[in-house]
Design a protein around this motif. Structure first.
Motif, PDB file in Angstrom:
ATOM      1  N   TYR A  30       0.845  -0.942  -0.143  1.00 31.02           N
ATOM      2  CA  TYR A  30      -0.173   0.017   0.024  1.00 31.02           C
ATOM      3  C   TYR A  30       1.453   1.059  -0.148  1.00 31.02           C
ATOM      4  N   THR A  32       3.489   1.607  -0.970  1.00 29.31           N
ATOM      5  CA  THR A  32       3.742   1.715  -2.983  1.00 29.31           C
ATOM      6  C   THR A  32       3.154   2.487  -3.625  1.00 29.31           C
ATOM      7  N   LEU A  33       1.907   1.542  -3.305  1.00 27.18           N
ATOM      8  CA  LEU A  33       0.854   2.537  -4.097  1.00 27.18           C
ATOM      9  C   LEU A  33       1.103   4.111  -4.252  1.00 27.18           C
ATOM     10  N   VAL A  34       0.817   3.875  -2.557  1.00 25.93           N
ATOM     11  CA  VAL A  34      -0.374   6.016  -2.678  1.00 25.93           C
ATOM     12  C   VAL A  34       1.373   6.433  -3.004  1.00 25.93           C
ATOM     13  N   PHE A  36       3.595   6.227  -5.144  1.00 27.11           N
ATOM     14  CA  PHE A  36       3.411   6.174  -6.629  1.00 27.11           C
ATOM     15  C   PHE A  36       2.224   6.952  -7.217  1.00 27.11           C
TER      16      PHE A  36
ATOM     17  N   LEU B 120       5.451  -0.962 -10.971  1.00 29.71           N
ATOM     18  CA  LEU B 120       4.405  -0.923 -10.255  1.00 29.71           C
ATOM     19  C   LEU B 120       3.222  -2.504 -11.044  1.00 29.71           C
ATOM     20  N   VAL B 123       2.948  -4.865  -8.598  1.00 29.81           N
ATOM     21  CA  VAL B 123       2.314  -4.564  -7.490  1.00 29.81           C
ATOM     22  C   VAL B 123       0.993  -4.272  -7.600  1.00 29.81           C
ATOM     23  N   VAL B 124       0.414  -3.592  -8.758  1.00 28.14           N
ATOM     24  CA  VAL B 124      -0.345  -3.663  -8.918  1.00 28.14           C
ATOM     25  C   VAL B 124      -1.359  -5.403  -9.575  1.00 28.14           C
ATOM     26  N   LEU B 129      -3.620  -6.586  -2.466  1.00 24.48           N
ATOM     27  CA  LEU B 129      -3.392  -5.429  -2.139  1.00 24.48           C
ATOM     28  C   LEU B 129      -5.720  -5.037  -2.536  1.00 24.48           C
ATOM     29  N   PHE B 135      -5.401   2.700  -8.500  1.00 21.28           N
ATOM     30  CA  PHE B 135      -3.718   2.280  -8.712  1.00 21.28           C
ATOM     31  C   PHE B 135      -3.283   2.789 -10.631  1.00 21.28           C
ATOM     32  N   PHE B 139      -2.372   5.329 -12.587  1.00 23.28           N
ATOM     33  CA  PHE B 139      -0.630   5.404 -13.601  1.00 23.28           C
ATOM     34  C   PHE B 139      -0.616   5.294 -14.990  1.00 23.28           C
TER      35      PHE B 139
END
Lengths: 295, 373
Positions: A30, A32-34, A36, B120, B123-124, B129, B135, B139
């Motif tokens: 989270y 990292t997501l926030v 970026f 990215l 993570v995505v 998550l 997100f 991006f």
């Protein structure tokens, strides 16, 4: 991870450790997501905030999203003091014409390449694929030469006609038409419909998803198109939004940096694409996976 | 007519089921050509013909007056090309400077955008998550907006009193005047270790009209801001490609290696990355092709300034033709750039093809993992 939990319980200490680790990775994810998310969106927040500021406020507090005092001054000046309305009109005209042209011509060609048996079809398709690989930027001078030679330099025709068809669109449409079952059109053909009629009233309505994709991509592409307008027109009356914006930035305004005004104009140019993007997000994904070449 | 259609069908290697002849397909030859005609005319007129015309112009000294295809225009043969490579002069100096600038630009942009996009996407793609689709859009959003409009925003962000310097100020760093600073970052690094002026060995003499010291400048501070902008806009697009690639990694494989006790890092290194290889090479190829064409951002943000350190071949070719009215040289630069891009693409294709022959080994991995678990 779910699989892990179904396993016979491990020693309690190890389980705790694993739970802690899962929590830690989730937190890290989270974070990292926030982080970026901010990196990618905050510039737009700054843009909006600063377009509503006074020039001195924008210079003093560039990071703050809150204008103090809030003023619509820059937008008033965009409409009253620049050629923005003219650029907007030109952009709308070009975008509408280019989008209609691309959707129509690209589907025609895509259909022929997917379904009609004619001599030279494979060669043509290879040519379309080859054209996809031509780097756009090296065509700047070449395009100017042709427009000049054809006598349509500095005209709406020069701005619109070269963009009326694009190889990527033909490619998308061909792929889609190939996925439609042949039986549908054969029925129509046996009933005596002409080839064009079969295409127009039977196949095209079935291609709605591809047509929407192509419409959106064409809209976005021609609305943002910059280098082409740079080499196809010179007359300020024919400037489109990106061209006008570039002109505005390079300092035709006289004194001061006028950042609120420039940011506001850039914001207004972004809004239509932003709205389309929010509404039709999934149609953009196809573009990315077909390999667009945005510099 | 009937026989003609039959031959056409026999030679066609379409993917649809081959059907027997009936009267209904007899006019497809004509219709096919009519259907593709508009696209052929437009692409031919504005893509193919221009390339031929431009090649002719690159062999002349046309200054934009009248038509380049009359006898009045001086024909200079390969001079515009030799000027760029072998003759000592401003043309070669500018061209080589632009090549150097673009080279450093590519060397930073391509690895950075690829790594960021991959990170990215990983993570995505994480199943644990929530809110990922938000997100993902966030991006990707910069990639769909106008390059000119975005450049305007970054001009403000990197302005002397802009957001970037304000942010740096929080950390007590005095930010540079981004768009006025022509110092190369490698030169700055040399400065840190006490080398401020070029050693004699590097100061004079060097390949293609630039001294070794000039070649070793690195991207200028001004170029760094353009590099930042481009990485920021393109990563979203490439993230989507990596995501598509990640969807093809079988979940079972990941779980199996987890059961084997592979750590997160080991799984990434030995399972995910090898499977993503085709996507990675696609991203690298598109990145390379795209970054040798950087134009819009340079045009809006710096126009090649300061001290020509943001000059790129694409922008130089535009400027030479449309500002200096030296269309011959401009076209020649375009063609050299064209060649650079084609050569890079071919090299990438080759590497890709070699990677494809690795497939059996990858298949071996795929089979091995479940067996061991």
């Amino acid at each position: 991870m779910a699989v892990l939990n179904d396993r016979p319980p491990a020693a309690p200490a190890r389980r705790d450790e694993r739970a802690a680790r899962t929590l830690a990775t989730r937190f890290l994810g989270y974070a990292t997501l926030v982080f970026f998310g901010l990196v990618f969106l905050y510039p737009f927040v700054i843009q909006i905030g600063n377009s509503l500021k006074t020039e001195s406020d924008a210079a003093a507090n560039p990071l703050s999203p809150f204008p103090d005092p809030l003023t619509l001054d820059s937008f008033e000046r965009i409409f009253a003091g620049t050629n923005f309305p003219l650029w907007l009109g030109n952009s709308l005209l070009v975008t509408v014409l280019v989008t209609i042209g691309r959707v129509f011509f690209d589907s025609l060609a895509g259909y022929a390449l997917a379904r009609l048996r004619f001599r030279g079809r494979n060669g043509l398709f290879a040519a379309v694929v080859a054209v996809l690989a031509v780097p756009g930027v090296v065509l700047l001078i070449p395009k100017f030469l042709v427009l000049n030679q054809l006598g349509i330099y500095n005209s709406y025709a020069g701005l619109v006609v070269p963009l009326l068809a694009d190889a990527a669109g033909v490619f998308i449409m061909k792929q889609f038409f190939e996925s439609i079952p042949v039986s549908v059109e054969e029925a129509a053909r046996i009933d005596g419909a002409s080839i064009f009629r079969t295409f127009w009233s039977v196949v095209l309505p079935m291609a709605k998803p591809a047509l929407i994709t192509l419409t959106i991509l064409s809209f976005q592409g021609s609305w943002n198109e910059f280098p082409h307008s740079l080499v196809s027109v010179q007359n300020p009356d024919l400037f489109t939004l990106p061209r006008g914006l570039a002109d505005l930035v390079s300092g035709s305004l006289g004194s001061g940096t006028q950042y609120p005004l420039k940011l506001g104009a850039a914001l207004l140019a972004t809004i239509p694409v932003a709205i389309i993007f929010m509404v039709f997000q999934r149609y953009f994904v196809r573009d990315a996976n077909d390999g667009s070449d945005k510099g | 007519m009937a026989t003609e259609t039959q031959t056409a069908v026999a030679t066609a290697t379409g993917d649809g089921p081959r059907r027997r002849r009936g009267g209904i397909r007899s006019n497809e030859n004509v219709a096919g050509w009519l259907f593709v005609a508009p696209v052929i005319v437009i692409l031919g007129l504005f893509l193919l013909l221009p390339i031929l015309m431009a090649f002719w112009v690159s062999l002349t000294d046309w200054n934009g007056q009248g038509s380049p295809f009359t006898g009045d225009v001086p024909f200079v043969g390969a001079h515009n090309y030799t000027q760029l490579f072998t003759e000592d002069g401003l043309a070669r100096r500018d061209f080589m400077t632009s090549i150097r600038n673009n080279f450093y630009y590519v060397a930073i942009v391509v690895p950075a955008q690829t790594a960021l996009a991959l990170g990215l996407a990983l993570v995505v793609n994480n199943r644990m998550l929530k809110g990922k689709s938000f997100f993902r859009s966030a991006f990707y959003f910069p990639s769909v907006t106008s390059s000119v409009a975005i450049s305007v925003v970054f001009l403000f962000l990197f302005a002397n009193s802009g957001a970037v310097n304000a942010l740096l100020g929080f950390f007590g760093i005095d930010g540079p005047e981004w768009f006025a600073d022509s110092r190369g970052v490698l030169h700055l690094l040399f400065g840190v270790v006490g080398v401020d002026s070029p050693p004699a060995a590097l100061a004079d003499g060097g390949p293609l009209g630039l001294s070794w010291w000039d070649w070793l400048a690195g991207p200028s501070v001004a170029m760094i801001s353009i590099i930042t902008l481009v990485i920021w806009t393109t990563s979203g697009t490439f993230m989507l490609m990596f995501l598509a690639g990640l969807q093809n990694v079988p979940v079972t494989l990941d779980e199996a290696s987890t059961l084997d006790g592979a750590s997160r890092w080991q799984r990434l290194r030995h399972v995910t990355l090898p499977l993503l290889r085709p996507t990675t090479f696609l991203v690298l190829t598109l990145g390379l092709i795209g970054s040798w064409q950087v134009f819009d951002q340079v045009y809006v943000m710096s126009q090649g300034a300061p001290a020509k350190t943001t000059l790129t071949p694409a922008y130089l070719s535009y400027r030479t033709a449309f500002r200096d009215f030296d269309y011959g040289s401009g076209a020649a630069i375009s063609f050299v750039l064209f060649l650079i891009i084609i050569v890079l693409t071919l090299i990438q294709r080759r590497v890709l093809a070699e990677r494809d022959t690795d497939r059996p080994r990858r298949g071996w991995w795929r089979r091995r993992v479940p067996e061991r678990s």
